[in-house]
Scaffold this active site. Structure first.
Site, short mmCIF file in Angstrom:
data_model
loop_
_atom_site.label_atom_id
_atom_site.label_comp_id
_atom_site.label_asym_id
_atom_site.label_seq_id
_atom_site.Cartn_x
_atom_site.Cartn_y
_atom_site.Cartn_z
N SER A 121 0.83 -1.21 0.00
CA SER A 121 0.00 0.00 0.00
C SER A 121 0.86 1.25 0.00
O SER A 121 1.97 1.27 0.56
CB SER A 121 -0.89 0.00 1.25
OG SER A 121 -1.48 1.27 1.47
N GLU A 123 0.39 3.59 1.79
CA GLU A 123 0.49 4.03 3.18
C GLU A 123 1.86 3.72 3.79
O GLU A 123 2.22 4.28 4.81
CB GLU A 123 -0.60 3.36 4.02
CG GLU A 123 -2.00 3.86 3.74
CD GLU A 123 -2.41 5.01 4.64
OE1 GLU A 123 -1.85 5.13 5.74
OE2 GLU A 123 -3.30 5.78 4.23
N TYR A 145 -1.92 0.88 10.22
CA TYR A 145 -2.08 0.17 8.95
C TYR A 145 -0.81 0.29 8.11
O TYR A 145 -0.30 -0.70 7.58
CB TYR A 145 -3.27 0.75 8.19
CG TYR A 145 -3.50 0.14 6.83
CD1 TYR A 145 -4.21 -1.06 6.70
CD2 TYR A 145 -3.03 0.76 5.67
CE1 TYR A 145 -4.44 -1.61 5.44
CE2 TYR A 145 -3.25 0.21 4.43
CZ TYR A 145 -3.96 -0.97 4.32
OH TYR A 145 -4.17 -1.52 3.08
#
Length: 319
Positions: A121, A123, A145
């Site tokens: 991701s 992120e 996350y």
């Protein structure tokens, strides 16, 4: 070709299942509930096999691999709503970090020739030190996350180098579709625009109108996943559109598509701001994916927003 998909009932898992079936694969998926409980799988439920297994149990995963003998494994099972990772940080870490390691160990024990895709991701970049980001950008996650996904991303690379596994990670930026729940902002905005146009909702509340994201279409992104596992060598790939759009852009497009002036119906609520954990300047450079996979996004931002709104209108008018 036989594929095993963890998280097959989610947005990406369901699109990937459909894509692989089109390419002649036998498809099986791991689900925590019966397949009939997943609306996303309605179109393929009779063409796939589903089974239950503890994704944190290396032995259970090994048994599934021995029974199904997949040639490819796509690991998509992970909590995906980032703000909720602050409420369930342990669960997030278990699935996005420990679960990846358990799967890698199971593959290594049962059949190291199995090719694996790991859903990474954007992120993992958190507060990036460069814009746009590439596969070489330093990892600086700021959410539970993102931290858990960073571990999963790094352990895949570690097993690839240590054991020679064909394990690739797709660093996917925000990607949406009508199969996303309204917890996700684009679906929330699309649903509100449709509902307000039909007189079923009065207003939409949002946080930061100036927040910007690199938004793409999930149906495009699963094609990149498939292509990664067709390469002679495994690797990591940024999958993104390379274009930033603001929440204001999203809202304006969604409401104009149903003939409404967004300013008349949208209210800013500062309680919805993500504060210090808000991410900025996350925009990907997918040049490597274009050069090596021949992949480029087909659905642009405007078409994506219209797709979401039209789907919301169809759901509301048929219910």
């Amino acid at each position: 070709m036989r594929a095993l998909i963890t998280g097959i009932g989610g947005q990406d898992g369901s699109y990937l299942a459909e894509l692989l079936l089109e390419h002649g694969y036998e498809v099986a998926g791991i689900v925590p509930r019966p397949a009939s409980a997943y609306e996303n799988l309605a179109g393929v439920v009779d063409r796939i096999e589903t089974l239950e297994a503890d994704l944190l149990d290396e032995g259970a995963l090994a048994r599934v691999l021995r029974e199904r003998r997949p040639t490819e494994v796509y690991n998509l099972a992970s909590p995906s709503f980032v703000p909720a990772s602050w409420e369930q940080p342990v669960r997030t870490a278990e699935f996005a970090a420990v679960g990846v390691t358990a799967l890698l160990e199971a593959i290594r024990a049962v059949d190291p020739s199995i090719r694996m895709y790991q859903a990474s991701s954007s992120e993992i970049f958190g507060e990036p030190n460069e814009v746009p980001q590439t596969e070489a950008t330093a990892l600086r996650p700021v959410t539970p996350y993102g931290v858990a996904k960073a571990y999963g991303h790094l352990i895949v690379g570690s097993y690839r180098r240590r054991y020679g596994l064909h394990a690739s990670a797709g660093i996917l930026y925000n990607h949406e579709s009508p199969r996303r729940p309204t917890d996700f902002l684009p679906s929330k905005v699309a649903h509100a625009a449709a509902a307000i146009s039909l007189g079923r909702q009065k207003e939409l509340t949002v946080g930061d109108l100036d927040a910007r994201r690199d938004w793409g279409y999930a149906g495009d992104y699963v094609e990149a996943m498939r292509r990664m596992l067709q390469q002679d060598e495994a690797g990591d790939y940024v999958i993104a559109t390379g274009v930033l759009h603001s929440v204001r852009d999203l809202v304006e497009l969604a409401f104009s598509h149903v003939g409404l002036e967004w300013r008349d119906h949208v209210r800013v609520d500062e309680a919805l701001l993500r504060g210090p954990a808000e991410l900025h300047d996350l925009v990907g450079d997918a040049g490597k994916a274009e050069a090596r996979l021949g992949w480029t996004p087909r659905v642009g931002f405007e078409d994506l927003v219209r797709l979401l709104v039209d789907a919301a209108l169809e759901r509301l008018t048929s219910s």
